[in-house]
Design a protein around this motif. Structure first.
Motif, PDB file in Angstrom:
ATOM      1  N   PHE A 242      16.952   6.728   4.874  1.00 54.02           N
ATOM      2  CA  PHE A 242      17.877   6.238   3.849  1.00 54.02           C
ATOM      3  C   PHE A 242      17.485   4.859   3.323  1.00 54.02           C
ATOM      4  CE2 PHE A 242      21.691   4.015   2.398  1.00 54.02           C
ATOM      5  CZ  PHE A 242      22.195   4.933   1.478  1.00 54.02           C
ATOM      6  N   VAL A 243      16.637   4.152   4.040  1.00 58.02           N
ATOM      7  CA  VAL A 243      16.268   2.806   3.620  1.00 58.02           C
ATOM      8  C   VAL A 243      15.714   2.794   2.197  1.00 58.02           C
ATOM      9  CG1 VAL A 243      13.889   2.833   4.490  1.00 58.02           C
ATOM     10  CG2 VAL A 243      15.145   0.672   4.401  1.00 58.02           C
ATOM     11  N   GLY A 244      15.030   3.881   1.783  1.00 59.51           N
ATOM     12  CA  GLY A 244      14.381   3.904   0.475  1.00 59.51           C
ATOM     13  C   GLY A 244      12.972   3.360   0.609  1.00 59.51           C
ATOM     14  N   THR A 245      12.007   4.229   0.805  1.00 58.63           N
ATOM     15  CA  THR A 245      10.651   3.827   1.179  1.00 58.63           C
ATOM     16  C   THR A 245       9.988   2.927   0.156  1.00 58.63           C
ATOM     17  OG1 THR A 245      10.390   5.861   2.461  1.00 58.63           O
ATOM     18  CG2 THR A 245       8.376   4.708   1.829  1.00 58.63           C
ATOM     19  N   GLN A 246       9.908   3.371  -1.094  1.00 59.42           N
ATOM     20  CA  GLN A 246       9.223   2.555  -2.107  1.00 59.42           C
ATOM     21  C   GLN A 246       9.998   1.283  -2.413  1.00 59.42           C
ATOM     22  OE1 GLN A 246       9.249   5.873  -2.186  1.00 59.42           O
ATOM     23  NE2 GLN A 246       7.048   6.232  -2.104  1.00 59.42           N
ATOM     24  N   ALA A 247      11.329   1.366  -2.386  1.00 64.54           N
ATOM     25  CA  ALA A 247      12.133   0.177  -2.638  1.00 64.54           C
ATOM     26  C   ALA A 247      11.913  -0.858  -1.541  1.00 64.54           C
ATOM     27  CB  ALA A 247      13.609   0.553  -2.728  1.00 64.54           C
ATOM     28  N   LEU A 248      11.823  -0.408  -0.283  1.00 62.70           N
ATOM     29  CA  LEU A 248      11.559  -1.329   0.820  1.00 62.70           C
ATOM     30  C   LEU A 248      10.173  -1.940   0.683  1.00 62.70           C
ATOM     31  CD1 LEU A 248      12.377  -2.563   3.564  1.00 62.70           C
ATOM     32  CD2 LEU A 248      11.328  -0.561   4.657  1.00 62.70           C
ATOM     33  N   ALA A 249       9.169  -1.131   0.352  1.00 59.29           N
ATOM     34  CA  ALA A 249       7.809  -1.642   0.185  1.00 59.29           C
ATOM     35  C   ALA A 249       7.757  -2.687  -0.927  1.00 59.29           C
ATOM     36  CB  ALA A 249       6.848  -0.493  -0.118  1.00 59.29           C
ATOM     37  N   ALA A 250       8.471  -2.428  -2.020  1.00 61.56           N
ATOM     38  CA  ALA A 250       8.478  -3.389  -3.131  1.00 61.56           C
ATOM     39  C   ALA A 250       9.165  -4.687  -2.734  1.00 61.56           C
ATOM     40  CB  ALA A 250       9.175  -2.765  -4.339  1.00 61.56           C
ATOM     41  N   GLU A 251      10.237  -4.594  -1.982  1.00 58.87           N
ATOM     42  CA  GLU A 251      10.940  -5.801  -1.536  1.00 58.87           C
ATOM     43  C   GLU A 251      10.082  -6.637  -0.590  1.00 58.87           C
ATOM     44  OE1 GLU A 251      14.096  -7.216  -1.982  1.00 58.87           O
ATOM     45  OE2 GLU A 251      14.346  -5.843  -3.670  1.00 58.87           O
ATOM     46  N   LEU A 252       9.312  -5.966   0.275  1.00 56.61           N
ATOM     47  CA  LEU A 252       8.546  -6.674   1.299  1.00 56.61           C
ATOM     48  C   LEU A 252       7.215  -7.209   0.800  1.00 56.61           C
ATOM     49  CD1 LEU A 252       9.151  -4.408   4.428  1.00 56.61           C
ATOM     50  CD2 LEU A 252       9.854  -6.793   4.164  1.00 56.61           C
ATOM     51  N   GLN A 254       3.487  -7.889   0.764  1.00 59.55           N
ATOM     52  CA  GLN A 254       2.491  -7.828   1.834  1.00 59.55           C
ATOM     53  C   GLN A 254       3.117  -7.766   3.224  1.00 59.55           C
ATOM     54  OE1 GLN A 254      -0.254 -11.098   1.261  1.00 59.55           O
ATOM     55  NE2 GLN A 254      -1.454  -9.926  -0.225  1.00 59.55           N
ATOM     56  N   ASP A 255       4.377  -8.155   3.335  1.00 60.55           N
ATOM     57  CA  ASP A 255       5.062  -8.079   4.628  1.00 60.55           C
ATOM     58  C   ASP A 255       5.376  -6.644   5.037  1.00 60.55           C
ATOM     59  OD1 ASP A 255       5.099 -10.825   5.043  1.00 60.55           O
ATOM     60  OD2 ASP A 255       6.983 -11.075   3.945  1.00 60.55           O
ATOM     61  N   ALA A 256       5.065  -5.675   4.159  1.00 58.34           N
ATOM     62  CA  ALA A 256       5.327  -4.268   4.484  1.00 58.34           C
ATOM     63  C   ALA A 256       4.366  -3.728   5.536  1.00 58.34           C
ATOM     64  CB  ALA A 256       5.221  -3.417   3.220  1.00 58.34           C
ATOM     65  N   LEU A 357       3.878   1.901   6.331  1.00 55.43           N
ATOM     66  CA  LEU A 357       3.547   1.179   5.109  1.00 55.43           C
ATOM     67  C   LEU A 357       2.327   0.292   5.322  1.00 55.43           C
ATOM     68  CD1 LEU A 357       7.101   0.025   3.917  1.00 55.43           C
ATOM     69  CD2 LEU A 357       5.796   2.026   3.165  1.00 55.43           C
ATOM     70  N   THR A 358       1.535   0.156   4.277  1.00 58.11           N
ATOM     71  CA  THR A 358       0.397  -0.769   4.291  1.00 58.11           C
ATOM     72  C   THR A 358       0.788  -2.048   3.547  1.00 58.11           C
ATOM     73  OG1 THR A 358      -0.558  -0.037   2.180  1.00 58.11           O
ATOM     74  CG2 THR A 358      -1.139   1.236   4.166  1.00 58.11           C
ATOM     75  N   ALA A 359      -0.077  -3.052   3.651  1.00 58.84           N
ATOM     76  CA  ALA A 359       0.191  -4.324   2.958  1.00 58.84           C
ATOM     77  C   ALA A 359       0.198  -4.163   1.448  1.00 58.84           C
ATOM     78  CB  ALA A 359      -0.861  -5.359   3.372  1.00 58.84           C
ATOM     79  N   GLU A 360      -0.407  -3.065   0.956  1.00 54.26           N
ATOM     80  CA  GLU A 360      -0.434  -2.797  -0.477  1.00 54.26           C
ATOM     81  C   GLU A 360       0.778  -1.965  -0.920  1.00 54.26           C
ATOM     82  OE1 GLU A 360      -3.159  -1.956   1.554  1.00 54.26           O
ATOM     83  OE2 GLU A 360      -3.936  -3.980   1.216  1.00 54.26           O
TER      84      GLU A 360
END
Length: 365
Positions: A242-252, A254-256, A357-360
Motif C-alpha cells: 500500500f505504500v505506493g512503490t513509485q511514489a515512495l521511490a520518487a519521494e526518497l 537516492q535514499d531509495a 528499490l535501487t538508488a535510481e
C-alpha cells in the motif's frame, strides 16, 4: 451517520446504455498518487471495453469522488454515490476509508469491489457484498517476516500509521513473528496524512532493531527512512504494497537504495507476464503520459475482473446476478494472474512477491 437502505434490484434494463460504478479515493493530499494511479489503470480497461461496444451492449462509467484519504469524507461520498444509485462501489483506496464505507454498501446491498487494502477487517467476517482482488496484509507480512528471518535477522521494529490500516499491518506482523517465536522490538507511530515521524524514529531506534517494517503511506514512510538514516540506522527497511512503490521511490530519490517492498501484483514494467503485457499495451493509448506502476496495474486487474463478472452475469444484470456470477468464476485467469472467488470466500488472490528499490528509483526482484 445512518446507513442508506436501497432496495434490490438496481436493474440495468434493456433501455440502459451504461453501468455506473462509484469510487471514493484520495485524489488530493499526501496519498493522492495512490488514488490517481489506481484510477488510471482501471480506466485503461474500462475505456478499451467501451470502445469495443461495452459489456453486453452497455458501457461502463467510473464516477470518482475525492476523499483525501479521510474516513468522514469517504462516508459522505459513499452516501452520495448510493443515493445516485450506482450499480456497485469500486476501487476504494485505503483501510480507514474502506472500513467507513463497507457498512454503507452492505446496508444498501451494493457490491463493494476491489478495495485497495489488505486489511482483515474488510475480509472477516465474510461479507457477501465485498470482493478482493489482492492478497491480504497478513499474506504480505508473512512473506516479509519469512524474508527477514531467512537471512538471520531477529530484531524487527515496526513503524505504523495510527489507524485501522497501520494496526492491521501490525497485527499481521505480530502474528507472523509469533510463528518464529519472535515479537516486534520497538514500535513507532505516525498520524494519517502527516509526516511527524521523529518520535516514532526515536522509539524504534532505541531498541536497536536489525530491520524495520513500515506500514504507512509513501510520504510518511519516506520521511521515516530519511530520519532513521540521518540518525545512523544501517539496517534494512521493508514496506507493504500500500505504500505506493513509485511514489515512495520518487519521494526518497537516492535514499531509495535497498528499500524492500512486498507486492501483490505482477511486475508492471515488463511484458513477460501476459496480464502485464495487456496492461502495457492498453497504456499506449495515453502516449508519453503513461508511466507503468503497481497501482495502475492493480486498477487494471480490478477492472478486468469486474468486466468479466458483468459479462458472465449476462443481460439485465443486477447487483445480485453480478455477485452470483463472480462467485462462479473460480480460477479466473487474467493472463498469468489468477482470481479465485466462490460462495464461501471472496479473497481472490494470495499472490505476494518481493522487490527492492535501487538508488535510481528502479524496481528489481
Amino acid at each position: 451517520m445512518a446507513p442508506v437502505a436501497l432496495a434490490f434490484p438496481k436493474l440495468a434494463t434493456a433501455a440502459s446504455t451504461k453501468i455506473v460504478l462509484g469510487q471514493s479515493a484520495a485524489f488530493s493530499g499526501p496519498a493522492s498518487a495512490l488514488g490517481e494511479r489506481f484510477k488510471e489503470g482501471a480506466l485503461l480497461a474500462f475505456e478499451r471495453v467501451n470502445a469495443r461496444g461495452g459489456v453486453n451492449g452497455r458501457t461502463i462509467e467510473l464516477r470518482s469522488l475525492d476523499d483525501g484519504y479521510e474516513p468522514d469524507r469517504c462516508a459522505e461520498n459513499t452516501q452520495k454515490l448510493l443515493k445516485e444509485d450506482v450499480f456497485a462501489l469500486f476501487g476504494y483506496i485505503g483501510t480507514p476509508t474502506s472500513v467507513a464505507a463497507l457498512p454503507l454498501a452492505t446496508a444498501a446491498r451494493t457490491p463493494f469491489f476491489a478495495p485497495f487494502s489488505g486489511a482483515e477487517a474488510l475480509r472477516a467476517p465474510f461479507n457477501r457484498m465485498a470482493f478482493h482482488v489482492r492478497a491480504s496484509y497478513n499474506d504480505e507480512t508473512l512473506e516479509i517476516v519469512k524474508q527477514i528471518t531467512s537471512i538471520g535477522m531477529k530484531r524487527i521494529g515496526v513503524f505504523y500509521q495510527n489507524d485501522s490500516y497501520g494496526k492491521a499491518g501490525l497485527d499481521g506482523m505480530t502474528a507472523a513473528l509469533k510463528a518464529h517465536n519472535l515479537s516486534p522490538v520497538g514500535l513507532g507511530t505516525v498520524e494519517r496524512n502527516t509526516v511527524a515521524v521523529e518520535a516514532g524514529v526515536g522509539k524504534i531506534l532505541a531498541d536497536k532493531p536489525d530491520a524495520i517494517v513500515l506500514i504507512s503511506a509513501y510520504k510518511s514512510c519516506a520521511a521515516f527512512i530519511r530520519e532513521a538514516r540521518k540518525q545512523g540506522f544501517l539496517g534494512s527497511f521493508y514496506n507493504v504494497s500500500f505504500v505506493g512503490t513509485q511514489a515512495l521511490a520518487a519521494e526518497l530519490g537516492q535514499d531509495a537504495r535497498g528499500v524492500a517492498i512486498s507486492q501483490v501484483m505482477p511486475l508492471p514494467f515488463s511484458a513477460t507476464v501476459p496480464i502485464s503485457a495487456d496492461y502495457l499495451s492498453a497504456g499506449k493509448a495515453l502516449g508519453a503520459k503513461f508511466e507503468p506502476n503497481y497501482g495502475g496495474i492493480e486498477g487494471f486487474v480490478a477492472a478486468r475482473t469486474i468486466i468479466e463478472g458483468l459479462r458472465q452475469a449476462g443481460g439485465n444484470v443486477t447487483p445480485e446476478t453480478l455477485v452470483t456470477a463472480l462467485e462462479n468464476m473460480p480460477e479466473l485467469n487474467l493472463g498469468g494472474f489468477f482470481v479465485d472467488f466462490n460462495d464461501r470466500s471472496h479473497a481472490g488472490s494470495k499472490y505476494v512477491d518481493m522487490t527492492i528499490l535501487t538508488a535510481e528509483g528502479k524496481v528489481r526482484h
